[in-house]
Design a protein around this motif. Structure first.
Motif, PDB file in Angstrom:
ATOM      1  N   GLU A 105      -5.610   0.117   1.488  1.00  0.00           N
ATOM      2  CA  GLU A 105      -5.923   1.215   0.563  1.00  0.00           C
ATOM      3  C   GLU A 105      -7.376   1.648   0.717  1.00  0.00           C
ATOM      4  O   GLU A 105      -7.677   2.843   0.858  1.00  0.00           O
ATOM      5  CB  GLU A 105      -5.667   0.760  -0.870  1.00  0.00           C
ATOM      6  CG  GLU A 105      -6.128   1.772  -1.921  1.00  0.00           C
ATOM      7  CD  GLU A 105      -6.550   1.109  -3.212  1.00  0.00           C
ATOM      8  OE1 GLU A 105      -5.845   1.282  -4.206  1.00  0.00           O
ATOM      9  OE2 GLU A 105      -7.603   0.420  -3.213  1.00  0.00           O
ATOM     10  N   GLN A 106      -8.293   0.676   0.706  1.00  0.00           N
ATOM     11  CA  GLN A 106      -9.716   0.991   0.773  1.00  0.00           C
ATOM     12  C   GLN A 106     -10.103   1.585   2.123  1.00  0.00           C
ATOM     13  O   GLN A 106     -10.953   2.481   2.198  1.00  0.00           O
ATOM     14  CB  GLN A 106     -10.536  -0.270   0.488  1.00  0.00           C
ATOM     15  CG  GLN A 106     -10.420  -0.758  -0.941  1.00  0.00           C
ATOM     16  CD  GLN A 106     -10.925   0.277  -1.932  1.00  0.00           C
ATOM     17  OE1 GLN A 106     -12.070   0.719  -1.858  1.00  0.00           O
ATOM     18  NE2 GLN A 106     -10.059   0.687  -2.859  1.00  0.00           N
TER      19      GLN A 106
ATOM     20  N   ILE B 155      -3.596   7.632  -2.935  1.00  0.00           N
ATOM     21  CA  ILE B 155      -3.570   6.396  -2.159  1.00  0.00           C
ATOM     22  C   ILE B 155      -3.777   5.228  -3.116  1.00  0.00           C
ATOM     23  O   ILE B 155      -4.678   5.263  -3.965  1.00  0.00           O
ATOM     24  CB  ILE B 155      -4.684   6.374  -1.092  1.00  0.00           C
ATOM     25  CG1 ILE B 155      -4.641   7.639  -0.220  1.00  0.00           C
ATOM     26  CG2 ILE B 155      -4.589   5.107  -0.246  1.00  0.00           C
ATOM     27  CD1 ILE B 155      -3.405   7.765   0.621  1.00  0.00           C
ATOM     28  N   GLY B 156      -2.967   4.196  -2.995  1.00  0.00           N
ATOM     29  CA  GLY B 156      -3.138   3.048  -3.876  1.00  0.00           C
ATOM     30  C   GLY B 156      -2.378   1.837  -3.382  1.00  0.00           C
ATOM     31  O   GLY B 156      -1.791   1.847  -2.300  1.00  0.00           O
ATOM     32  N   TRP B 157      -2.394   0.778  -4.181  1.00  0.00           N
ATOM     33  CA  TRP B 157      -1.587  -0.400  -3.881  1.00  0.00           C
ATOM     34  C   TRP B 157      -0.923  -0.857  -5.172  1.00  0.00           C
ATOM     35  O   TRP B 157      -1.412  -0.596  -6.270  1.00  0.00           O
ATOM     36  CB  TRP B 157      -2.422  -1.517  -3.254  1.00  0.00           C
ATOM     37  CG  TRP B 157      -3.322  -2.255  -4.210  1.00  0.00           C
ATOM     38  CD1 TRP B 157      -4.604  -1.947  -4.528  1.00  0.00           C
ATOM     39  CD2 TRP B 157      -2.973  -3.410  -4.983  1.00  0.00           C
ATOM     40  NE1 TRP B 157      -5.091  -2.834  -5.452  1.00  0.00           N
ATOM     41  CE2 TRP B 157      -4.113  -3.746  -5.750  1.00  0.00           C
ATOM     42  CE3 TRP B 157      -1.821  -4.188  -5.107  1.00  0.00           C
ATOM     43  CZ2 TRP B 157      -4.131  -4.829  -6.623  1.00  0.00           C
ATOM     44  CZ3 TRP B 157      -1.831  -5.270  -5.977  1.00  0.00           C
ATOM     45  CH2 TRP B 157      -2.981  -5.580  -6.717  1.00  0.00           C
TER      46      TRP B 157
ATOM     47  N   GLU C 189      -9.095   8.040  -6.037  1.00  0.00           N
ATOM     48  CA  GLU C 189      -7.947   7.577  -5.262  1.00  0.00           C
ATOM     49  C   GLU C 189      -7.060   8.740  -4.823  1.00  0.00           C
ATOM     50  O   GLU C 189      -6.027   8.522  -4.189  1.00  0.00           O
ATOM     51  CB  GLU C 189      -7.123   6.570  -6.070  1.00  0.00           C
ATOM     52  CG  GLU C 189      -7.861   5.258  -6.305  1.00  0.00           C
ATOM     53  CD  GLU C 189      -7.005   4.238  -7.026  1.00  0.00           C
ATOM     54  OE1 GLU C 189      -5.922   4.616  -7.527  1.00  0.00           O
ATOM     55  OE2 GLU C 189      -7.411   3.070  -7.088  1.00  0.00           O
TER      56      GLU C 189
ATOM     57  N   TRP D 219       5.875  -0.224  -5.764  1.00  0.00           N
ATOM     58  CA  TRP D 219       5.475   1.178  -5.634  1.00  0.00           C
ATOM     59  C   TRP D 219       6.420   2.110  -6.382  1.00  0.00           C
ATOM     60  O   TRP D 219       5.989   3.151  -6.908  1.00  0.00           O
ATOM     61  CB  TRP D 219       5.385   1.586  -4.163  1.00  0.00           C
ATOM     62  CG  TRP D 219       6.680   1.522  -3.409  1.00  0.00           C
ATOM     63  CD1 TRP D 219       7.141   0.499  -2.640  1.00  0.00           C
ATOM     64  CD2 TRP D 219       7.695   2.534  -3.358  1.00  0.00           C
ATOM     65  NE1 TRP D 219       8.374   0.795  -2.113  1.00  0.00           N
ATOM     66  CE2 TRP D 219       8.738   2.042  -2.538  1.00  0.00           C
ATOM     67  CE3 TRP D 219       7.824   3.803  -3.921  1.00  0.00           C
ATOM     68  CZ2 TRP D 219       9.895   2.773  -2.276  1.00  0.00           C
ATOM     69  CZ3 TRP D 219       8.975   4.539  -3.656  1.00  0.00           C
ATOM     70  CH2 TRP D 219       9.996   4.022  -2.848  1.00  0.00           C
TER      71      TRP D 219
ATOM     72  N   THR E 110       0.878  -1.167   0.000  1.00  0.00           N
ATOM     73  CA  THR E 110       0.000   0.000   0.000  1.00  0.00           C
ATOM     74  C   THR E 110       0.916   1.218   0.000  1.00  0.00           C
ATOM     75  O   THR E 110       1.927   1.226   0.697  1.00  0.00           O
ATOM     76  CB  THR E 110      -0.893   0.039   1.245  1.00  0.00           C
ATOM     77  OG1 THR E 110      -1.600  -1.197   1.354  1.00  0.00           O
ATOM     78  CG2 THR E 110      -1.883   1.190   1.171  1.00  0.00           C
TER      79      THR E 110
ATOM     80  N   HIS F 119       4.961   3.781   2.453  1.00  0.00           N
ATOM     81  CA  HIS F 119       4.616   2.516   1.803  1.00  0.00           C
ATOM     82  C   HIS F 119       4.730   1.399   2.820  1.00  0.00           C
ATOM     83  O   HIS F 119       5.580   1.423   3.703  1.00  0.00           O
ATOM     84  CB  HIS F 119       5.490   2.245   0.573  1.00  0.00           C
ATOM     85  CG  HIS F 119       6.965   2.227   0.835  1.00  0.00           C
ATOM     86  ND1 HIS F 119       7.626   1.152   1.389  1.00  0.00           N
ATOM     87  CD2 HIS F 119       7.912   3.174   0.622  1.00  0.00           C
ATOM     88  CE1 HIS F 119       8.913   1.431   1.494  1.00  0.00           C
ATOM     89  NE2 HIS F 119       9.119   2.649   1.044  1.00  0.00           N
TER      90      HIS F 119
END
Length: 289
Positions: free
Chosen positions: A246-247, A202-204, A263, A208, A187, A233
Motif C-alpha cells: 500500500e505504502q 489504495i489501502g489494505w 489514500e 477487502w 492490499t 486485490h
C-alpha cells in the motif's frame, strides 16, 4: 543471463512453480541458476502432452532459488500426474519471479534448433547455446500471473477462509499484542466511480470486500453518491506485507494524492494502476529470492 530448457507436459496460466520429480534434480537446478536466468518450457512429444502442444515452445519462467512444495499450489492434476501409489510425480519446486506464455502460433522447438536433447531435459534443466537463446527470446510472449501457496488455498477455499486458517490464534497475552500484524491481509485498489476525475483508493484490509461494503454504505451510491469498486486485490501472508505494498504504491503517486484523503490518488487511470501494481509484485518477488 543463461537460458535453460526443460520439457514438461504443459504450461499453465497462472503459473505454478518450476517443478521436479526428485529433490536431486531440483538441487542441481538450484545450484546452476543465477540471478536473472530463465527456463524455457517445451512440451514433450508424449501422449501426456496435448497434441497441439507436443514439441512446441510453450512458456518461459524466471525462477528463484527459494525451495517450495508443488503440493502447496492449486495446480491442475490428472491421473497421469500420479504414480501407482497415488503420489504426485513432481512435488519438488522452485518459486518463480515471473512467467510468460509464448503467443500463438507457437513454433516447434525443431524450428529453432537442430540440437537433440536427452532425458536430462525432461528431468532437469539444460543450458541453451547463445544462438538458440537469441531466437527464442525474440519470439512474442505475454506475461502471466503466478500462483502462490496462500493464493492457491484462497482459490480452493475462498480468500477469507484461507486468511483465517493461516492467521495465528488471538491472544490477550502481552506477547500476542502484535499477532494481527502477522495475520494474512490484502492490499486493495478501489475505483471511485462518479468522481470528477479518475480516482483510486489504495489501502489494505483483512477483508477487502467488507471494507468496500463499508465505504459504499457511507457514500450511499443508491441516492447519487460515489461508488467504490474494487479493481485489484492481492493477498499477502501478513498485514505488514500488505501495508508495505500500500505504502509503496501511494509513494509512487505521491504528487497525485488528494489533499483531503492521502489514500486517494487522482487523477489515476486503471492502466497506470495496473502498471504500478505489477512493478511492485515483480520487485517483491525479486527481493524474496
Amino acid at each position: 543471463m543463461t537460458l535453460y530448457l526443460t520439457k514438461t507436459w504443459g504450461f499453465s496460466s497462472p503459473s505454478g512453480p518450476l517443478q521436479f520429480s526428485t529433490n536431486g534434480w531440483r538441487t542441481n537446478a538450484r545450484n546452476a541458476l543465477k540471478s536473472g536466468d530463465m527456463v524455457l518450457i517445451v512440451g514433450t512429444k508424449g501422449s501426456e502432452t496435448d497434441e497441439d502442444e507436443q514439441g512446441r515452445i510453450l512458456g518461459l519462467m524466471e525462477p528463484t532459488k527459494h525451495v517450495v512444495s508443488s503440493l502447496d499450489y492449486d495446480l491442475i492434476r490428472g491421473p497421469q500426474d500420479l504414480d501407482a501409489a497415488g503420489n504426485y510425480k513432481w512435488p519438488f519446486g522452485l518459486e518463480l519471479i515471473r512467467a510468460w506464455r509464448f503467443d500463438d502460433p507457437r513454433p516447434l522447438l525443431t524450428d529453432l534448433t537442430s540440437r537433440r536433447f536427452n532425458m536430462d531435459s525432461a528431468q532437469g534443466i539444460v543450458p541453451l547455446e547463445p544462438s538458440e537463446e537469441a531466437s527464442i527470446l525474440a519470439l512474442p510472449r505475454s506475461e502471466v500471473g503466478l500462483l502462490s501457496a496462500i493464493a492457491a488455498r484462497a482459490r480452493v477455499e475462498g480468500a477469507d477462509v484461507a486468511r483465517r486458517k493461516a492467521a495465528p490464534p488471538p491472544t490477550t497475552a502481552r506477547t500476542g499484542i502484535m499477532h494481527m500484524r502477522r495475520a494474512p491481509a490484502f492490499t486493495y485498489a478501489m475505483e471511485i466511480q462518479g468522481a470528477k476525475q479518475p480516482a483510486i483508493k489504495i489501502g489494505w484490509a483483512f477483508d477487502w470486500a467488507q471494507r468496500e461494503r463499508g465505504f459504499n454504505h457511507a457514500a450511499m451510491p443508491a441516492i447519487g453518491g460515489l461508488r467504490y469498486k474494487t479493481r485489484l486485490h492481492q493477498l499477502f501472508p501478513t498485514a505488514r506485507d500488505a501495508f508495505r505494498m500500500e505504502q509503496w504504491i501511494l509513494k509512487r503517486f505521491d504528487h497525485r494524492r488528494h489533499a483531503n484523503n492521502v489514500e486517494i490518488v487522482t487523477p489515476l487511470t486503471l492502466a497506470e494502476l495496473q502498471s504500478a501494481w505489477t512493478d511492485y509484485l515483480v520487485m517483491a518477488r525479486r527481493e524474496a529470492r
